[in-house]
Design a protein around this motif. Structure first.
Motif, PDB file in Angstrom:
ATOM      1  N   ALA A   1     -24.338 -34.177 -43.662  1.00 58.62           N
ATOM      2  CA  ALA A   1     -23.670 -33.541 -44.800  1.00 58.62           C
ATOM      3  C   ALA A   1     -22.288 -33.086 -44.375  1.00 58.62           C
ATOM      4  O   ALA A   1     -22.045 -32.802 -43.195  1.00 58.62           O
ATOM      5  N   TYR A   2     -21.388 -33.029 -45.353  1.00 59.87           N
ATOM      6  CA  TYR A   2     -20.022 -32.560 -45.140  1.00 59.87           C
ATOM      7  C   TYR A   2     -19.829 -31.382 -46.089  1.00 59.87           C
ATOM      8  O   TYR A   2     -19.649 -31.549 -47.294  1.00 59.87           O
ATOM      9  N   LEU A   3     -19.918 -30.166 -45.553  1.00 62.04           N
ATOM     10  CA  LEU A   3     -19.819 -28.958 -46.369  1.00 62.04           C
ATOM     11  C   LEU A   3     -18.345 -28.600 -46.517  1.00 62.04           C
ATOM     12  O   LEU A   3     -17.696 -28.156 -45.563  1.00 62.04           O
ATOM     13  N   TYR A   4     -17.818 -28.794 -47.719  1.00 60.69           N
ATOM     14  CA  TYR A   4     -16.387 -28.572 -47.971  1.00 60.69           C
ATOM     15  C   TYR A   4     -16.187 -27.387 -48.905  1.00 60.69           C
ATOM     16  O   TYR A   4     -16.928 -27.200 -49.877  1.00 60.69           O
ATOM     17  N   GLY A   5     -15.160 -26.594 -48.605  1.00 62.07           N
ATOM     18  CA  GLY A   5     -14.821 -25.486 -49.486  1.00 62.07           C
ATOM     19  C   GLY A   5     -13.777 -24.595 -48.849  1.00 62.07           C
ATOM     20  O   GLY A   5     -13.426 -24.750 -47.676  1.00 62.07           O
TER      21      GLY A   5
ATOM     22  N   PHE B   1     -18.311 -40.218 -33.042  1.00 64.97           N
ATOM     23  CA  PHE B   1     -19.205 -40.129 -34.196  1.00 64.97           C
ATOM     24  C   PHE B   1     -19.854 -41.476 -34.477  1.00 64.97           C
ATOM     25  O   PHE B   1     -21.060 -41.564 -34.749  1.00 64.97           O
ATOM     26  N   ARG B   2     -19.082 -42.549 -34.443  1.00 62.78           N
ATOM     27  CA  ARG B   2     -19.640 -43.871 -34.724  1.00 62.78           C
ATOM     28  C   ARG B   2     -20.732 -44.234 -33.721  1.00 62.78           C
ATOM     29  O   ARG B   2     -21.784 -44.761 -34.102  1.00 62.78           O
ATOM     30  N   HIS B   3     -20.493 -43.959 -32.454  1.00 62.42           N
ATOM     31  CA  HIS B   3     -21.502 -44.267 -31.448  1.00 62.42           C
ATOM     32  C   HIS B   3     -22.730 -43.365 -31.601  1.00 62.42           C
ATOM     33  O   HIS B   3     -23.861 -43.800 -31.359  1.00 62.42           O
TER      34      HIS B   3
ATOM     35  N   GLU C   1      -7.609 -43.791 -40.340  1.00 59.14           N
ATOM     36  CA  GLU C   1      -7.937 -43.948 -41.760  1.00 59.14           C
ATOM     37  C   GLU C   1      -9.163 -44.819 -42.001  1.00 59.14           C
ATOM     38  O   GLU C   1      -9.915 -44.580 -42.953  1.00 59.14           O
ATOM     39  N   ASP C   2      -9.397 -45.849 -41.165  1.00 60.19           N
ATOM     40  CA  ASP C   2     -10.551 -46.710 -41.394  1.00 60.19           C
ATOM     41  C   ASP C   2     -11.878 -46.006 -41.130  1.00 60.19           C
ATOM     42  O   ASP C   2     -12.942 -46.500 -41.516  1.00 60.19           O
ATOM     43  N   PHE C   3     -11.817 -44.831 -40.504  1.00 56.70           N
ATOM     44  CA  PHE C   3     -13.032 -44.064 -40.219  1.00 56.70           C
ATOM     45  C   PHE C   3     -13.467 -43.217 -41.419  1.00 56.70           C
ATOM     46  O   PHE C   3     -14.642 -42.866 -41.548  1.00 56.70           O
ATOM     47  N   ILE C   4     -12.542 -42.877 -42.306  1.00 56.07           N
ATOM     48  CA  ILE C   4     -12.845 -41.957 -43.404  1.00 56.07           C
ATOM     49  C   ILE C   4     -13.982 -42.468 -44.292  1.00 56.07           C
ATOM     50  O   ILE C   4     -14.895 -41.694 -44.621  1.00 56.07           O
TER      51      ILE C   4
ATOM     52  N   LEU D   1     -17.239 -41.762 -42.539  1.00 57.66           N
ATOM     53  CA  LEU D   1     -17.571 -40.338 -42.574  1.00 57.66           C
ATOM     54  C   LEU D   1     -18.122 -39.946 -43.934  1.00 57.66           C
ATOM     55  O   LEU D   1     -19.120 -39.216 -44.036  1.00 57.66           O
ATOM     56  N   GLN D   2     -17.499 -40.447 -45.002  1.00 60.57           N
ATOM     57  CA  GLN D   2     -17.961 -40.117 -46.352  1.00 60.57           C
ATOM     58  C   GLN D   2     -19.347 -40.690 -46.632  1.00 60.57           C
ATOM     59  O   GLN D   2     -20.149 -40.062 -47.326  1.00 60.57           O
ATOM     60  N   ALA D   3     -19.617 -41.866 -46.061  1.00 64.71           N
ATOM     61  CA  ALA D   3     -20.921 -42.493 -46.291  1.00 64.71           C
ATOM     62  C   ALA D   3     -22.027 -41.816 -45.494  1.00 64.71           C
ATOM     63  O   ALA D   3     -23.138 -41.604 -46.006  1.00 64.71           O
ATOM     64  N   GLN D   4     -21.729 -41.455 -44.251  1.00 66.34           N
ATOM     65  CA  GLN D   4     -22.772 -40.906 -43.386  1.00 66.34           C
ATOM     66  C   GLN D   4     -22.923 -39.393 -43.550  1.00 66.34           C
ATOM     67  O   GLN D   4     -23.987 -38.839 -43.267  1.00 66.34           O
TER      68      GLN D   4
END
Length: 376
Positions: free
Chosen positions: A47-51, A134-136, A166-169, A172-175
């Motif tokens: 999860a990506y907790l944003y705020g 993160f990818r690994h 940028e290609d990592f974003i 990150l959004q998917a995982q």
């Protein structure tokens, strides 16, 4: 001729809650000679907790960490601590080693869930580290949860060589699907008198006397002066001007703003201070100005780590805590990263001066001093 065998179907990814609270944890993925760097379907979603500041992201992360079943090995770190240990782990490998793969192998053998507070990428070296590691980690079935004041697409905005990040974003959004708190209220900033609790202003003989008295009354027995606090894995110490023990045998230390922020101190120094002392006194904190930019970046880092380790803070400042960063927040030329840092630090100081903050110290400090919340 025999018909070719169909490839086995990959098991669908499971959410973290269904994994952590279900009947059993997923098995480690089968080793591959060349594990994929991108997240595979065997990596449970995080999860990506944003705020904004004070909306409850860190509290939720801490409570999640505190309630994870024992069978789910986890690490809960501030982003500064993660950087400190990840960069350290990259040293000492044989020449030609893929260090990100090697570090991910080490981490996946120790834990399966990473809880990371305050993701905020400020340098290309951090961007490459986060992207590659993160990818690994995902490729090895590890789950990552983060909190951040930035949306994924805002990370490292306008940074040097950002195209390499940028290609990592999308990964990150998917995982780590985003959870937007959408809160416009900073819940840390309750109605507390500026002289309430453990904060004192302005810098004067009277407030210095109050700080001195509070320190003397807290310390039982002799006060040790000019101590040296060793930093693990580094051949140096942090100088501690004065320290002692309170009635509960917890350690208490005393510093000035100059001691902590003018010298060349950083994440490792502040981490060992926050872990070693339950209560810290800090004298002579000035109001922010552009000539003290680096000093206040260190101050923000120190407060971040003390807040995460639930340190009780006594502070003497030139102005009320709500005004320490007012000039920086009002300046149109202040970089976005600094604006976010100043807002976060001001918010956390507001909570730390509230007497109710001690309830969180009682509830969480022992958990934040576990090895799983100290080292990667």
């Amino acid at each position: 001729r025999a018909a070719p065998r169909a490839a086995p179907r990959a098991a669908p990814a499971r959410g973290l809650l269904s994994w952590a609270l279900g009947k059993g944890a997923p098995q480690d993925p089968k080793p591959r000679k060349e594990p994929r760097a991108a997240a595979g379907p065997h990596a449970p979603k995080g999860a990506y907790l944003y705020g904004g500041t004070g909306c409850g992201k860190t509290v939720l992360l801490d409570l999640f960490f505190r309630t994870l079943p024992e069978r789910v090995p986890a690490r809960r770190l501030h982003y500064d601590e993660f950087l400190r240990d990840a960069f350290r782990a990259m040293h000492g490998h044989p020449r030609g080693t893929d260090v990100f793969r090697a570090v991910a192998d080490q981490l996946s053998a120790s834990f399966r869930v990473l809880l990371l507070d305050e993701l905020a990428i400020t340098h290309i070296s951090e961007a490459i580290l986060v992207k590659s590691l993160f990818r690994h980690m995902w490729a090895r079935g590890m789950t990552i949860l983060v909190t951040s004041n930035y949306r994924p697409e805002e990370l490292y905005a306008k940074g040097f060589n950002r195209d390499q990040f940028e290609d990592f974003i999308p990964d990150l959004q998917a995982q780590c699907p985003i959870i937007d708190f959408k809160a416009e209220v900073d819940y840390r900033k309750g109605q507390v008198s500026e002289r309430a609790g453990t904060f004192f202003c302005p810098i004067s003989a009277d407030t210095t006397a109050c700080m001195d008295q509070a320190f003397r009354e807290m310390v039982v027995g002799e006060v040790e002066e000019n101590g040296a606090l060793p930093i693990p894995s580094e051949r140096r110490n942090v100088s501690v001007p004065a320290h002692g023990k309170d009635v509960h045998d917890s350690s208490v230390a005393r510093f000035s703003f100059e001691d902590l922020c003018v010298g060349n101190l950083g994440r490792a120094d502040y981490g060992v201070v926050a872990e070693s002392f339950r209560t810290v006194f800090v004298h002579n904190v000035p109001k922010f100005n552009v000539d003290l930019g680096m000093e206040f970046r260190r101050f923000v880092s120190f407060i971040d780590i003390c807040y995460n380790k639930k340190v009780i803070l006594y502070l003497q400042s030139e102005v009320p805590v709500g005004l320490i960063f007012s000039d920086g927040l009002a300046c149109e030329d202040t970089p976005l990263d600094d604006l976010c840092s100043f807002r976060r630090c001001s918010s956390r100081l507001s909570e730390m001066r509230n007497p109710q903050y001690r309830h969180m110290v009682w509830l969480m400090r022992n958990h934040m001093l576990q090895e799983s919340a100290r080292r990667l």
